[in-house]
Design a protein around this motif. Structure first.
Motif, PDB file in Angstrom:
ATOM      1  N   SER A 196       8.127  -7.292  -4.981  1.00  0.00           N
ATOM      2  CA  SER A 196       8.992  -8.178  -4.765  1.00  0.00           C
ATOM      3  C   SER A 196       9.575  -7.853  -3.165  1.00  0.00           C
ATOM      4  O   SER A 196      10.090  -6.579  -3.107  1.00  0.00           O
ATOM      5  CB  SER A 196      10.306  -8.314  -5.393  1.00  0.00           C
ATOM      6  N   PHE A 197       9.215  -8.622  -2.243  1.00  0.00           N
ATOM      7  CA  PHE A 197       9.610  -8.267  -0.776  1.00  0.00           C
ATOM      8  C   PHE A 197      10.803  -8.764  -0.606  1.00  0.00           C
ATOM      9  O   PHE A 197      11.327 -10.054  -0.912  1.00  0.00           O
ATOM     10  CB  PHE A 197       8.845  -9.033   0.055  1.00  0.00           C
ATOM     11  N   ILE A 198      11.824  -7.886  -0.164  1.00  0.00           N
ATOM     12  CA  ILE A 198      13.169  -8.377   0.045  1.00  0.00           C
ATOM     13  C   ILE A 198      13.665  -8.692   1.405  1.00  0.00           C
ATOM     14  O   ILE A 198      14.141  -9.538   1.622  1.00  0.00           O
ATOM     15  CB  ILE A 198      14.310  -7.171  -0.540  1.00  0.00           C
ATOM     16  N   ALA A 199      13.082  -7.846   2.280  1.00  0.00           N
ATOM     17  CA  ALA A 199      13.483  -8.026   3.751  1.00  0.00           C
ATOM     18  C   ALA A 199      12.099  -7.478   4.681  1.00  0.00           C
ATOM     19  O   ALA A 199      11.393  -6.747   4.019  1.00  0.00           O
ATOM     20  CB  ALA A 199      14.434  -7.230   4.241  1.00  0.00           C
ATOM     21  N   MET A 202       0.801  -1.163   0.078  1.00  0.00           N
ATOM     22  CA  MET A 202       0.064   0.088  -0.011  1.00  0.00           C
ATOM     23  C   MET A 202       0.742   1.327  -0.135  1.00  0.00           C
ATOM     24  O   MET A 202       0.543   2.269  -0.704  1.00  0.00           O
ATOM     25  CB  MET A 202      -1.042  -0.072   1.230  1.00  0.00           C
ATOM     26  N   LEU A 203       1.886   1.119   0.843  1.00  0.00           N
ATOM     27  CA  LEU A 203       2.859   2.510   0.725  1.00  0.00           C
ATOM     28  C   LEU A 203       3.470   2.622  -0.489  1.00  0.00           C
ATOM     29  O   LEU A 203       3.492   3.869  -1.178  1.00  0.00           O
ATOM     30  CB  LEU A 203       3.792   2.163   1.839  1.00  0.00           C
ATOM     31  N   ALA A 204       3.987   1.539  -1.134  1.00  0.00           N
ATOM     32  CA  ALA A 204       4.398   1.569  -2.576  1.00  0.00           C
ATOM     33  C   ALA A 204       3.617   2.026  -3.424  1.00  0.00           C
ATOM     34  O   ALA A 204       3.755   2.957  -4.383  1.00  0.00           O
ATOM     35  CB  ALA A 204       5.047   0.225  -2.956  1.00  0.00           C
ATOM     36  N   ASP A 205       2.441   1.619  -3.565  1.00  0.00           N
ATOM     37  CA  ASP A 205       1.315   1.926  -4.468  1.00  0.00           C
ATOM     38  C   ASP A 205       0.795   3.556  -4.472  1.00  0.00           C
ATOM     39  O   ASP A 205       0.769   4.099  -5.387  1.00  0.00           O
ATOM     40  CB  ASP A 205       0.072   1.220  -4.102  1.00  0.00           C
ATOM     41  N   GLU A 216      10.885  -3.942  -3.683  1.00  0.00           N
ATOM     42  CA  GLU A 216      10.769  -3.436  -5.070  1.00  0.00           C
ATOM     43  C   GLU A 216       9.640  -3.492  -5.534  1.00  0.00           C
ATOM     44  O   GLU A 216       9.005  -4.641  -5.702  1.00  0.00           O
ATOM     45  CB  GLU A 216      11.984  -3.829  -5.864  1.00  0.00           C
ATOM     46  N   PHE A 217       8.980  -2.574  -6.125  1.00  0.00           N
ATOM     47  CA  PHE A 217       7.608  -2.508  -6.717  1.00  0.00           C
ATOM     48  C   PHE A 217       7.733  -1.740  -8.261  1.00  0.00           C
ATOM     49  O   PHE A 217       8.384  -0.989  -8.448  1.00  0.00           O
ATOM     50  CB  PHE A 217       6.685  -1.416  -5.795  1.00  0.00           C
ATOM     51  N   ARG A 218       6.802  -2.294  -9.066  1.00  0.00           N
ATOM     52  CA  ARG A 218       6.700  -1.690 -10.217  1.00  0.00           C
ATOM     53  C   ARG A 218       5.238  -1.493 -10.599  1.00  0.00           C
ATOM     54  O   ARG A 218       4.570  -2.442 -10.395  1.00  0.00           O
ATOM     55  CB  ARG A 218       7.469  -2.728 -11.386  1.00  0.00           C
ATOM     56  N   GLY A 219       5.029  -0.381 -11.071  1.00  0.00           N
ATOM     57  CA  GLY A 219       3.617  -0.097 -11.349  1.00  0.00           C
ATOM     58  C   GLY A 219       3.547   0.265 -12.836  1.00  0.00           C
ATOM     59  O   GLY A 219       4.311   1.067 -13.319  1.00  0.00           O
ATOM     60  N   PHE A 220       2.369   0.132 -13.528  1.00  0.00           N
ATOM     61  CA  PHE A 220       2.007   0.535 -14.566  1.00  0.00           C
ATOM     62  C   PHE A 220       0.997   1.244 -14.507  1.00  0.00           C
ATOM     63  O   PHE A 220      -0.397   0.672 -14.216  1.00  0.00           O
ATOM     64  CB  PHE A 220       1.896  -0.789 -15.633  1.00  0.00           C
ATOM     65  N   ASP A 242       8.879   2.832 -10.971  1.00  0.00           N
ATOM     66  CA  ASP A 242       9.597   1.873 -10.057  1.00  0.00           C
ATOM     67  C   ASP A 242       9.584   2.451  -8.512  1.00  0.00           C
ATOM     68  O   ASP A 242       9.811   3.889  -8.708  1.00  0.00           O
ATOM     69  CB  ASP A 242      11.036   1.554 -10.544  1.00  0.00           C
ATOM     70  N   VAL A 243       9.476   1.664  -7.693  1.00  0.00           N
ATOM     71  CA  VAL A 243       9.174   2.243  -6.395  1.00  0.00           C
ATOM     72  C   VAL A 243      10.123   1.398  -5.671  1.00  0.00           C
ATOM     73  O   VAL A 243      10.064   0.193  -5.486  1.00  0.00           O
ATOM     74  CB  VAL A 243       7.846   2.219  -5.658  1.00  0.00           C
TER      75      VAL A 243
END
Length: 142
Positions: free
Chosen positions: A85-88, A60-63, A126-130, A113-114
């Motif tokens: 993609s969740f990293i940590a 939600m934060l990334a979005d 890492e988030f990618r939004g279109f 990219d977020v």
């Protein structure tokens, strides 16, 4: 009006109506054309059964950062699809910061990219939004 001023005015108009981001405890840190930074401090109600920040909260934060970035030109835009993609894991008390940056804008479609980090600079996701532009604007320009 400069691109930064347009982005700031668009963000102010969006933030005024964005009850979801405010409800979640997000702060709008800054915007520019094609860019946005939002942050959130992980509180107890953000944590899942493992005692870490729920992935949906991180998403939600990334979005939300993505939304402010793709609407920064005062052209109403919505998500077409997103992936993360969740990293940590985010931990209770962490200050998570989402930095969105436009990668491509062509016609009505954009790619953003977020990166979500914690207060120590550790990557959380890492988030990618279109995005897809729709009819309308966020504020009336003269």
């Amino acid at each position: 009006m400069t691109p930064k001023q347009r982005a700031e005015q668009a963000a102010a108009a969006m933030w005024d109506q964005d009850n979801a981001s405010k409800w979640a405890g997000m702060d709008l840190i800054g915007v520019d054309e094609g860019e946005a930074i939002l942050a959130l401090t992980v509180q107890q109600h953000h944590c899942n059964g493992h005692g870490i920040c729920h992935g949906g909260v991180t998403f939600m934060l990334a979005d939300s950062a993505f939304a402010f970035a793709c609407n920064s030109r005062n052209q109403s835009s919505v998500a077409q699809h997103n992936m993360i993609s969740f990293i940590a894991p985010g931990q209770l008390g962490d200050r998570l910061t989402a930095r969105a940056a436009e990668q491509n804008l062509s016609g009505r479609s954009g790619i953003y990219d977020v990166t979500v980090t914690n207060q120590d600079g550790q990557k959380i996701a890492e988030f990618r939004g279109f995005s897809r532009a729709i009819n309308g604007t966020l504020f009336q320009e003269n």
